[in-house]
Every structure is written in C-alpha cells, then in structure tokens.
Design an enzyme around this catalytic site. Structure first.
Site, PDB file in Angstrom:
ATOM      1  N   GLU A  87     -15.068  48.347 -88.752  1.00  0.00           N
ATOM      2  CA  GLU A  87     -14.775  49.554 -87.980  1.00  0.00           C
ATOM      3  C   GLU A  87     -14.920  50.762 -88.885  1.00  0.00           C
ATOM      4  OE1 GLU A  87     -12.418  52.802 -86.143  1.00  0.00           O
ATOM      5  OE2 GLU A  87     -12.236  51.947 -88.128  1.00  0.00           O
ATOM      6  N   CYS A 119     -12.047  46.471 -83.616  1.00  0.00           N
ATOM      7  CA  CYS A 119     -11.546  45.307 -84.365  1.00  0.00           C
ATOM      8  C   CYS A 119     -12.158  43.990 -83.872  1.00  0.00           C
ATOM      9  CB  CYS A 119     -10.027  45.228 -84.252  1.00  0.00           C
ATOM     10  SG  CYS A 119      -9.227  46.757 -84.688  1.00  0.00           S
ATOM     11  N   HIS A 241      -5.432  38.927 -82.726  1.00  0.00           N
ATOM     12  CA  HIS A 241      -5.725  40.144 -83.482  1.00  0.00           C
ATOM     13  C   HIS A 241      -4.385  40.766 -83.870  1.00  0.00           C
ATOM     14  CE1 HIS A 241      -6.861  43.997 -84.806  1.00  0.00           C
ATOM     15  NE2 HIS A 241      -6.358  44.614 -83.751  1.00  0.00           N
TER      16      HIS A 241
HETATM   17  N1  CAA Z   1      15.577  48.256 -85.490  1.00  0.00           N
HETATM   18  C1  CAA Z   1      14.852  47.315 -84.850  1.00  0.00           C
HETATM   19  N2  CAA Z   1      13.841  47.628 -83.973  1.00  0.00           N
HETATM   20  C2  CAA Z   1      13.567  48.931 -83.770  1.00  0.00           C
HETATM   21  C3  CAA Z   1      14.292  49.945 -84.412  1.00  0.00           C
HETATM   22  C4  CAA Z   1      15.332  49.569 -85.306  1.00  0.00           C
HETATM   23  N3  CAA Z   1      16.078  50.483 -85.930  1.00  0.00           N
HETATM   24  N4  CAA Z   1      13.781  51.134 -84.000  1.00  0.00           N
HETATM   25  C5  CAA Z   1      12.784  50.870 -83.131  1.00  0.00           C
HETATM   26  N5  CAA Z   1      12.645  49.537 -83.002  1.00  0.00           N
HETATM   27  C6  CAA Z   1      11.678  48.797 -82.190  1.00  0.00           C
HETATM   28  C7  CAA Z   1      11.457  49.432 -80.819  1.00  0.00           C
HETATM   29  O1  CAA Z   1      12.450  49.025 -79.893  1.00  0.00           O
HETATM   30  C8  CAA Z   1      10.066  48.898 -80.487  1.00  0.00           C
HETATM   31  O2  CAA Z   1      10.177  47.566 -80.071  1.00  0.00           O
HETATM   32  P1  CAA Z   1       9.555  47.114 -78.647  1.00  0.00           P
HETATM   33  O3  CAA Z   1       8.077  47.442 -78.757  1.00  0.00           O
HETATM   34  O4  CAA Z   1       9.836  45.660 -78.571  1.00  0.00           O
HETATM   35  O5  CAA Z   1      10.222  47.939 -77.614  1.00  0.00           O
HETATM   36  C9  CAA Z   1       9.372  48.848 -81.862  1.00  0.00           C
HETATM   37  O6  CAA Z   1      10.421  48.911 -82.834  1.00  0.00           O
HETATM   38  C10 CAA Z   1       8.455  50.028 -82.108  1.00  0.00           C
HETATM   39  O7  CAA Z   1       9.172  51.183 -81.881  1.00  0.00           O
HETATM   40  P2  CAA Z   1       8.515  52.369 -81.027  1.00  0.00           P
HETATM   41  O8  CAA Z   1       7.936  51.812 -79.772  1.00  0.00           O
HETATM   42  O9  CAA Z   1       9.466  53.497 -80.924  1.00  0.00           O
HETATM   43  O10 CAA Z   1       7.343  52.749 -82.078  1.00  0.00           O
HETATM   44  P3  CAA Z   1       6.355  53.926 -82.057  1.00  0.00           P
HETATM   45  O11 CAA Z   1       6.118  54.447 -80.700  1.00  0.00           O
HETATM   46  O12 CAA Z   1       6.776  54.887 -83.090  1.00  0.00           O
HETATM   47  O13 CAA Z   1       5.031  53.177 -82.573  1.00  0.00           O
HETATM   48  C11 CAA Z   1       3.038  52.084 -81.853  1.00  0.00           C
HETATM   49  C12 CAA Z   1       4.535  51.964 -82.005  1.00  0.00           C
HETATM   50  C13 CAA Z   1       2.734  53.081 -80.736  1.00  0.00           C
HETATM   51  C14 CAA Z   1       2.440  50.730 -81.476  1.00  0.00           C
HETATM   52  C15 CAA Z   1       2.438  52.585 -83.177  1.00  0.00           C
HETATM   53  O14 CAA Z   1       2.705  51.676 -84.206  1.00  0.00           O
HETATM   54  C16 CAA Z   1       0.936  52.816 -83.110  1.00  0.00           C
HETATM   55  O15 CAA Z   1       0.452  53.817 -82.565  1.00  0.00           O
HETATM   56  N6  CAA Z   1       0.156  51.925 -83.747  1.00  0.00           N
HETATM   57  C17 CAA Z   1      -1.293  52.035 -83.793  1.00  0.00           C
HETATM   58  C18 CAA Z   1      -1.951  51.510 -82.541  1.00  0.00           C
HETATM   59  C19 CAA Z   1      -1.854  50.023 -82.418  1.00  0.00           C
HETATM   60  O16 CAA Z   1      -1.691  49.308 -83.384  1.00  0.00           O
HETATM   61  N7  CAA Z   1      -2.017  49.518 -81.184  1.00  0.00           N
HETATM   62  C20 CAA Z   1      -2.008  48.086 -80.946  1.00  0.00           C
HETATM   63  C21 CAA Z   1      -2.918  47.707 -79.821  1.00  0.00           C
HETATM   64  S1  CAA Z   1      -4.553  48.366 -80.121  1.00  0.00           S
HETATM   65  C22 CAA Z   1      -5.242  47.283 -81.249  1.00  0.00           C
HETATM   66  O17 CAA Z   1      -4.756  46.210 -81.439  1.00  0.00           O
HETATM   67  C23 CAA Z   1      -6.443  47.720 -82.026  1.00  0.00           C
HETATM   68  C24 CAA Z   1      -6.006  48.111 -83.398  1.00  0.00           C
HETATM   69  O18 CAA Z   1      -6.057  47.311 -84.318  1.00  0.00           O
HETATM   70  C25 CAA Z   1      -5.472  49.457 -83.602  1.00  0.00           C
END
Ligand code: CAA
Length: 396
Positions: A87, A119, A241
């Site tokens: 990528e 990916c 993945h």
């Molecule tokens: N203790 C334990 N757990 C906690 C916590 C704490 N103190 N605080 C938060 N969490 C948990 C939340 O409850 C949440 O769990 P659930 O998903 O089970 O509800 C988890 O931690 C994540 O918290 P948020 O949802 O608040 O996290 P965020 O919004 O800040 O970020 C994300 C999450 C949007 C996936 C971010 O990591 C992101 O944008 N990542 C990049 C995109 C990505 O990886 N997408 C995956 C699918 S796309 C793909 O696979 C292609 C690729 O490679 C990118």
C-alpha cells in the site's frame, strides 16, 4: 469442491518469513503523552507496541530482509517471478520488487511486478502465484508484502501504525500449507480508508471502516460458502487482516454468529489468539499483517497443526475482500523460521516519544533534494541515500 479441480497439482506456501524494523514505541508512552488511559490501547484495540521504521529502512529493505532467509535456503536461481504487494509504494512507476531482485542477486530471467489494493493485494499476489505454479508446476514464485502504516499525529489511527514485511515461497507440493482454489470474493466502491498520491499518511473514516470490514467479511464468507464444501466448524484456526488485534476478535465473533455457532470468549481466543501475538508487538503492516498472523500461529501454537484447516479473511479498504482456506502440511515445523522471528522481536529497541517524533518526521525528499542517510538499521540491507530523485539501496 468440484472433483475436477481437487485432483490437480497441490500448490501453496513452501516457505514463509517475516521482518520488522528494529524500533518500536510502546503504546503506554503514546497514551501518557496523550493523557489517555493506556488500557484503551492494550485492551480496547488490543495493541501493545508499534514498529517504527529507521531512517534507512523502507518497504524495499524490509522486503529484502524478509526474503533473505528463504533465498539462503533455496538458492538464488530458483525464483522465476516476484509479486510485490504494498500500500506504501515508493515510486509511481518502478516496482519496488526490482530493487529487491538486485539486493537478493536473483537471476535476470525472473519477472517482477507490483500489486496494489490497500491491505488486500498480498492475497491477490498469493492467488496469482498459485495460478502461475498450477500452470507450470516446476516454477517457484516469491510473494512479498511490505508496508509502513502511517496516520496523522493526534488522530484515532495514530495508535494503529506499524511496519513489517513478509515473504512467501509459492510452489507445488508445498511443505507448509496448501492453498485451496475455492475462494469467496467481495468488492464494493467505498471510501473508508484511502491515500491520494500527494499524501504520505492515510485518510480514514475509522468507525465506518470497521463496519465495512465486518460487512465485507459477511459477503466474502457467503460467497465462499457457495463455492466451497467447507463449513465454519471445519476450521481449527482463523487468520484475519489485522489493522489492530481487537478487530480480529470482533470479526471472529461476527463470523461465528453468522454461522449460528456462538462462541465463548475462550473459544474465540483459542481459534485466533496465537495469530495475534506478533501483530500486537508490530502494529498494522497492511498487506503483510494477515500473513504475519499466519507466522505467529505457526511459530506460537503449541500443538502439531498438520492437517488443520485454516480460514483466512483478507480485507483491503476501498474495498476488496476475500475468504479462502489452507491446510497445514505434515512436517511443516522444519520449514519455519521461528528462532529468527523471535530473536528479531526480542532485539528491538524501544524509542522515547521524542525519538518517535523524529523518526516520524525524518525528511522524505519530494523535490529531488539529496539526502545521505546514516546507518541505523540492524537489518542486512539499507537505504543509504536519495540523490537526483534516485533511491540508493545497499547491503550492510
Ligand atoms: N479501557 C478499555 N477499553 C477502552 C478504554 C479503556 N480505558 N477506552 C476505550 N476503550 C475501548 C472502547 O470501548 C472501544 O472498544 P469497542 O470497539 O469494543 O467499543 C475501543 O477501546 C476503541 O475505542 P474508541 O472506539 O473510542 O477508539 P477510537 O475511535 O479512538 O479509534 C478506530 C478506533 C476508529 C478503529 C481507530 O483506531 C482508527 O481509526 N484506526 C484506523 C482505521 C482502522 O484500522 N480500521 C479498521 C478497519 S479498515 C482496515 O482494516 C484496513 C486497514 O488496515 C486500515
């Protein structure tokens, strides 16, 4: 599975080896800097560390380092094709694999090409390699996946960065895993994660991307179920993945539910936990992540996996997804590079937050400026300079 196809040549993965950079940032350090609870990363997304490439490392040097142990075993003359999936390509025109071809001193009658679809493309490369070998059974194809996952600082994606490369030798009568030709595919034109040519970091609609990932899993599985005689319960382990480990846990629960086979969290752990171990220490490696997950399973699962069916879900944003299966071969243990993988991970150096920032911001000449790059990597190949728009790779 149709009888006609199953009696053909058995084709699949004969060797597999991965590489990652020598530096990592502990996500506790990132959490402290962001005044976030570290459990959000360690538990919430299931990640502990993220690999950071050294200034003299990139997808080419990581790829050559991943492939070297395979070439040392099988010899330089054996490979007739390199399919390089990434990528994070370094050139709009030239395939990164051409540099790798020279660094590994492969013979000049070898073809080299680069594949792209976020990916997912390593899975396309694997399937195409299997098709090439099925057509000419004596040929050996080197599939390489190499990526450096980069998001903007202070975005939700930042904690899911990482880097890594995997190399796989595809041959007939493979000694690690046969790959079945029965696959389930799904394609949909969506904007969940993308990177326009003028950007070095990905744009992502994070929550949407996780929904599309799960929807693609359902669609690819449904198609797989139409073309394959294998059922959910025929699989012992699943490689997903791995953008972050928690995604695989969610995906596996989702797939089990779709198949009306609700699993306890212990069963989910048993079927995927060993595939996650390396990724939790490396972070996202985009195209490589699912196959580093396979290395992690093969290296860490404390039982003989011979004969076991492994389910694979490959996902590339944008999006293309595929579900396919592989069967582990008797004696696969003798083909693994477990010690090398584990030594590589144990010798990595932790960086401070400031060191992380300087690695993140290391100059990336866009206008032809010259740059001599000091030797930092512990790997066998490095990017020594960029001059006159040309990248200069040398062995260490
Ligand atoms: N203790 C334990 N757990 C906690 C916590 C704490 N103190 N605080 C938060 N969490 C948990 C939340 O409850 C949440 O769990 P659930 O998903 O089970 O509800 C988890 O931690 C994540 O918290 P948020 O949802 O608040 O996290 P965020 O919004 O800040 O970020 C994300 C999450 C949007 C996936 C971010 O990591 C992101 O944008 N990542 C990049 C995109 C990505 O990886 N997408 C995956 C699918 S796309 C793909 O696979 C292609 C690729 O490679 C990118």
């Amino acid at each position: 599975m149709s009888l006609g196809r199953s009696v053909g040549t058995s084709v699949g993965i004969d060797e597999i080896s991965f590489y990652t950079s020598s530096y990592y940032l502990d996500l506790r350090t990132l959490a402290e800097q962001q005044q976030t609870d570290p459990e959000k990363y360690y538990v919430g997304i299931g990640q502990e560390k993220m690999g950071m490439a050294a200034p003299d490392e990139d997808i080419v040097t990581m790829a050559a380092n991943a492939a070297l142990p395979i070439i040392e075993r099988i010899g330089r003359e054996a490979i007739d094709t390199i399919l390089f999936a990434t990528e994070t390509g370094i050139d709009q025109s030239k395939a990164a694999g051409v540099y790798v071809h020279r660094l590994l001193d492969l013979h000049s009658n070898c073809r080299v090409v680069e594949l792209k679809q976020a990916c997912y493309s390593a899975t396309a490369a694997l399937q195409m390699a299997c098709a090439l070998v099925a057509r000419r059974p004596e040929s050996k194809v080197l599939v390489i996946a190499s990526d450096i996952a980069r998001y903007d600082l202070d975005t939700p994606g930042e904690a899911t960065q990482g880097c890594g490369a995997v190399a796989m030798l595809i041959s007939q009568n493979p000694r690690i895993m046969t790959v079945s030709p029965d696959v389930g595919n799904y394609t949909d034109d969506v904007m969940d994660f993308w990177r326009p040519n003028y950007r070095s970091t990905a744009l992502v609609d994070g929550k949407y991307s996780t929904k599309i990932y799960l929807r693609s899993l359902k669609k690819a599985w449904e198609h797989f179920s139409e073309v394959s005689s294998l059922n959910f319960n025929d699989f012992s382990y699943f490689c997903y993945h791995l953008p972050f480990s928690r995604m695989a846990q969610k995906a596996h629960q989702h797939l089990a539910k779709l198949n009306r086979c609700p699993l306890t969290s212990e069963q989910v752990e048993l079927q995927i936990a060993d595939t996650l171990k390396y990724n939790q220490l490396i972070g996202n490696s985009y195209t490589a992540s699912i196959y580093i997950g396979l290395c992690s399973l093969l290296d860490n699962r404390d039982e003989d996996l011979a004969g076991k069916q492994i389910g694979f879900f490959s996902y590339g944003s944008g999006c293309v997804a595929e579900f396919f299966s592989g069967q582990i071969q008797a004696g696969y243990q003798s083909r693994l590079h477990t010690d090398r993988h584990q030594t590589l991970l144990s010798r990595r150096q932790e960086v401070s937050y400031d060191e992380y920032l300087s690695l993140y911001h290391y100059p990336d000449p866009q206008q032809g400026e010259s740059l001599d790059i000091p030797k930092t990597t512990q790997g066998r190949f490095r990017l020594a300079a960029i001059t006159h728009h040309k990248r200069e790779y040398i062995p260490c």
